[in-house]
Design an enzyme around this catalytic site. Structure first.
Site, PDB file in Angstrom:
ATOM      1  CE1 TYR A 133     122.045   1.749 -21.426  1.00 26.37           C
ATOM      2  CE2 TYR A 133     120.320   1.352 -23.041  1.00 26.37           C
ATOM      3  CZ  TYR A 133     121.276   2.179 -22.484  1.00 26.37           C
ATOM      4  OH  TYR A 133     121.450   3.451 -22.989  1.00 26.37           O
ATOM      5  CB  SER A 134     117.839  -1.210 -16.158  1.00 25.50           C
ATOM      6  OG  SER A 134     117.991  -2.538 -15.718  1.00 25.50           O
ATOM      7  CG  LEU A 168     107.526 -12.499 -14.028  1.00 26.62           C
ATOM      8  CD1 LEU A 168     108.357 -12.438 -12.747  1.00 26.62           C
ATOM      9  CD2 LEU A 168     108.445 -12.191 -15.217  1.00 26.62           C
ATOM     10  CG  LEU A 169     103.810  -9.574 -19.023  1.00 25.49           C
ATOM     11  CD1 LEU A 169     104.157 -10.217 -20.362  1.00 25.49           C
ATOM     12  CD2 LEU A 169     102.463  -8.849 -19.083  1.00 25.49           C
ATOM     13  N   GLY A 174     114.082  -6.348 -22.388  1.00 32.94           N
ATOM     14  CA  GLY A 174     115.492  -6.122 -22.672  1.00 32.94           C
ATOM     15  C   GLY A 174     116.161  -7.367 -23.225  1.00 32.94           C
ATOM     16  CB  SER A 196     114.738  -4.239 -29.253  1.00 27.09           C
ATOM     17  OG  SER A 196     116.027  -4.556 -29.741  1.00 27.09           O
ATOM     18  CD  GLN A 199     116.213  -4.894 -25.898  1.00 28.35           C
ATOM     19  OE1 GLN A 199     114.985  -4.904 -25.838  1.00 28.35           O
ATOM     20  NE2 GLN A 199     116.941  -4.015 -25.223  1.00 28.35           N
ATOM     21  CB  CYS A 357     122.265   9.842 -17.448  1.00 27.32           C
ATOM     22  SG  CYS A 357     121.269  10.036 -18.936  1.00 27.32           S
TER      23      CYS A 357
END
Length: 394
Positions: A133-134, A168-169, A174, A196, A199, A357
């Site tokens: 969702y990006s 990796l962070l 998401g 979330s 998620q 958008c």
């Protein structure tokens, strides 16, 4: 009638393209010269005081409840409003009120859950199968949305020049596609954080599904609560800083700096305004509570103030416009299912959100940027040229 006088003045300034408007009394008026690009029907007067308080909220809500009907392309109509020099998007007479926003940890959690915990079943209807969702990344005009989302994940990870076995962070992970791809295909040890519950549950299930327990973990945690001494070789954060609020941007980039190892690399991807930071009242009230779009120079100042340096900056504005258009097509294909889940007002709200958008990106009102940053001298641990970013992972 006072309303008609007000609306005549309001409408003639608000759109760069010609249009026709049919008012509640049945009379139709044309605004602008040339063939109308759209026809607007206003079934009843929208209170002038509401339009003057915040036109975006008043008009958005009127569209949601069916007071306003549009015959024509909604995205193009909104683009026309952004292009008009004195429209309600630009004229400060019509932006006197904005919903109040707090970005405490409790409010941030509520804001995220209000948007993302609508339910995985809802998002699954119209997102691609990666549940991303990006902004997607369309390498070729023929790329499907799914392929473009896959492209985006690899585009981000490859920019880090990842070395197997490193850490990796992913801040604001998401539904986990990026972090899980980094684990499965790049052999990185990954940690994702989200507020979330939906998620978090989904990512946990994916970790178990792919047997990644030794490489991946997800936390239901505010990024500000990460242990101060925990550091990573790489940090990614996609579509996250739009949620933290203007007052917390410095803390957000400070967090990136705190948790990035010396000479580590971070890729921060988010919606940015080249013209300066802004809030849209309707989106803030109905879609993204607490949302704030930072300005480009605002972000850069926070980056350098926190001991970080920029190695690469890339605009993906046109990619996000197309992503939103693809989402809206998918959304309208499943409109009956969404209506059954919620109601017609909800469907009109989300359709407006996606098209508005897309129009905002199309007009250049907002942009989306990828900031490739280093802790230490810019790109100290990266190749000398950008060629490596295009190399496919084997």
């Amino acid at each position: 009638m006072l309303e008609k006088v007000f609306y005549n003045e309001f409408l003639k300034r608000s759109f760069a393209e010609p249009l026709e408007v049919t008012f509640w009394d049945g009379k139709t008026k044309k605004y602008g010269s040339g063939t109308p690009k759209a026809h607007i029907t206003i079934h009843k007067p929208i209170p002038i005081r509401e339009v003057k308080k915040n036109a975006s909220i008043a008009l958005g809500e009127a569209y949601m409840d069916g007071t306003i009907e549009i015959d024509g392309n909604l995205e193009d109509l909104i683009t026309s409003a952004y292009q008009a020099a004195d429209s309600f998007f630009r004229n400060k007479r019509f932006i006197k009120f904005l919903p109040k926003a707090s970005h405490s940890e409790s409010e941030s959690k509520k804001d995220v859950q209000d948007h993302y915990d609508i339910g995985n079943d809802f998002y699954r209807l119209w997102l691609d199968k990666t549940m991303t969702y990006s902004c997607a990344y369309f390498e070729k005009p023929t790329d499907s949305l799914y392929q473009a989302q896959e492209n985006k994940i690899h585009h981000i990870i490859q920019k880090l020049n990842p070395q197997p076995g490193r850490t990796l962070l992913d801040i604001g992970c998401g539904w986990g596609t990026l972090m899980l791809t980094a684990a499965k295909e790049y052999n990185l040890r990954v940690t994702g954080v989200t507020l979330s519950q939906e998620q978090y549950d989904y990512v946990q299930s994916q970790i178990k599904k792919y047997g990644l327990e030794n490489l991946a973990e997800v936390r239901l945690e505010d990024y500000r609560e990460l242990p101060k001494d925990e550091q990573f070789d790489y940090i990614t954060s996609v579509g996250m800083f739009e949620h933290v609020g203007k007052e917390n941007l410095d803390e957000y980039f400070q967090t990136v700096s705190t948790h990035l190892k010396d000479n580590g690399t971070a890729l921060i991807h988010g919606i940015t305004r080249q013209q300066g930071g802004a809030v849209n009242g309707w989106i803030n009230k109905w879609i993204f509570p607490g949302g704030y779009i930072p300005g480009l120079t605002e972000n850069i100042q926070h980056i350098v103030d926190n001991g970080l340096q920029i190695y690469d900056l890339e605009s993906l504005r046109r990619h996000y416009q197309r992503t939103l258009e693809e989402w809206d097509k998918n959304f309208n294909r499943v409109r009956p299912e969404v209506t059954e889940m919620f109601d017609e007002q909800f469907v009109r709200m989300w359709d407006l959100y996606l098209q508005a958008c897309a129009a905002s990106f199309k007009s250049g009102n907002i942009d989306v940027m990828q900031y490739l940053i280093s802790k230490g001298p810019s790109g100290a641990s990266l190749p000398m040229t950008r060629d490596y970013m295009a190399e496919k992972n084997n």
